[in-house]
Design a protein around this motif. Structure first.
Motif, PDB file in Angstrom:
ATOM      1  N   PHE A 155     -24.020 155.885 104.778  1.00  0.00           N
ATOM      2  CA  PHE A 155     -25.239 156.409 103.914  1.00  0.00           C
ATOM      3  C   PHE A 155     -25.808 155.255 103.635  1.00  0.00           C
ATOM      4  CE2 PHE A 155     -22.545 160.084 103.031  1.00  0.00           C
ATOM      5  CZ  PHE A 155     -23.433 161.174 103.517  1.00  0.00           C
ATOM      6  N   SER A 156     -25.074 154.013 103.615  1.00  0.00           N
ATOM      7  CA  SER A 156     -25.918 152.786 103.141  1.00  0.00           C
ATOM      8  C   SER A 156     -26.782 152.333 104.262  1.00  0.00           C
ATOM      9  CB  SER A 156     -25.020 151.498 102.829  1.00  0.00           C
ATOM     10  OG  SER A 156     -23.970 151.248 103.729  1.00  0.00           O
ATOM     11  N   TYR A 157     -26.530 152.477 105.682  1.00  0.00           N
ATOM     12  CA  TYR A 157     -27.274 152.153 106.766  1.00  0.00           C
ATOM     13  C   TYR A 157     -28.278 153.050 106.682  1.00  0.00           C
ATOM     14  CZ  TYR A 157     -28.807 151.894 111.490  1.00  0.00           C
ATOM     15  OH  TYR A 157     -29.576 151.884 112.776  1.00  0.00           O
TER      16      TYR A 157
ATOM     17  N   PRO B 198     -35.401 147.637 103.293  1.00  0.00           N
ATOM     18  CA  PRO B 198     -34.781 146.400 102.022  1.00  0.00           C
ATOM     19  C   PRO B 198     -35.622 144.942 102.762  1.00  0.00           C
ATOM     20  CG  PRO B 198     -32.930 147.010 103.442  1.00  0.00           C
ATOM     21  CD  PRO B 198     -34.091 148.027 103.816  1.00  0.00           C
TER      22      PRO B 198
ATOM     23  N   SER C 169     -18.113 156.863 104.916  1.00  0.00           N
ATOM     24  CA  SER C 169     -19.399 157.469 104.423  1.00  0.00           C
ATOM     25  C   SER C 169     -20.416 156.405 103.714  1.00  0.00           C
ATOM     26  CB  SER C 169     -18.917 158.481 103.583  1.00  0.00           C
ATOM     27  OG  SER C 169     -18.163 158.139 102.396  1.00  0.00           O
ATOM     28  N   ALA C 170     -19.774 155.515 102.822  1.00  0.00           N
ATOM     29  CA  ALA C 170     -20.192 154.268 102.499  1.00  0.00           C
ATOM     30  C   ALA C 170     -21.036 153.651 103.161  1.00  0.00           C
ATOM     31  CB  ALA C 170     -19.449 153.480 101.481  1.00  0.00           C
ATOM     32  N   LEU C 171     -20.351 153.131 104.424  1.00  0.00           N
ATOM     33  CA  LEU C 171     -21.049 152.626 105.515  1.00  0.00           C
ATOM     34  C   LEU C 171     -22.240 153.359 106.180  1.00  0.00           C
ATOM     35  CD1 LEU C 171     -18.138 150.742 107.462  1.00  0.00           C
ATOM     36  CD2 LEU C 171     -20.066 149.855 105.868  1.00  0.00           C
TER      37      LEU C 171
ATOM     38  N   ALA D 112     -29.744 154.763 104.150  1.00  0.00           N
ATOM     39  CA  ALA D 112     -30.754 154.257 103.095  1.00  0.00           C
ATOM     40  C   ALA D 112     -31.391 152.975 103.492  1.00  0.00           C
ATOM     41  CB  ALA D 112     -29.929 154.101 101.805  1.00  0.00           C
ATOM     42  N   SER D 113     -30.932 152.118 104.063  1.00  0.00           N
ATOM     43  CA  SER D 113     -31.491 151.050 104.416  1.00  0.00           C
ATOM     44  C   SER D 113     -32.787 151.148 105.607  1.00  0.00           C
ATOM     45  CB  SER D 113     -30.697 149.831 105.268  1.00  0.00           C
ATOM     46  OG  SER D 113     -30.303 150.131 106.568  1.00  0.00           O
TER      47      SER D 113
END
Length: 118
Positions: free
Chosen positions: A104-106, A114, A100-102, A108-109
């Motif tokens: 959601f960070s993708y 960024p 989930s961290a991977l 968000a990017s």
């Protein structure tokens, strides 16, 4: 009261780590490894589970909680699969959080676009 305990315990952990970073020459990567290993070690000796029961997310969300999750997963997998669980249990236990961290960070990017700092 659960929210209060989570807030003060999590804040205390973060404050202590910030003091460690400010007062020593340890690099952040080494401090992160120290936190994960400390969480696993404290779980192995039976100290961290009561803290998680008391403080909830305040104890399980900081990086020290990641070590706790790895230990709990390995312990469960060793009981079920024997020595093979030593190698698979930690990955199974933390797979949902890391995935989930991977994801959601993708996402968000993609949304925030960024840029590199100059």
């Amino acid at each position: 009261m659960d929210y209060f305990n989570a807030f003060w315990f999590g804040g205390l952990v973060c404050a202590l780590i910030q003091i460690l970073l400010d007062k020593t020459k340890l690099m952040p990567g080494r401090v992160m490894v120290l936190l994960v290993c400390s969480g696993a070690l404290l779980s192995a000796v039976g100290v961290y589970r009561p803290l998680v029961d008391f403080a909830g997310a305040g104890a399980s969300v900081p990086l020290i909680g990641f070590g706790h999750v790895l230990w709990e997963g390995m312990k469960k997998a060793i009981e079920e699969d024997g020595i093979l669980g030593l190698f698979t249990g930690g990955f199974t236990a933390c797979a949902a959080g890391v995935s989930s961290a991977l994801i959601f960070s993708y996402l968000a990017s993609l949304f925030f676009r960024p840029k590199m700092k100059k």
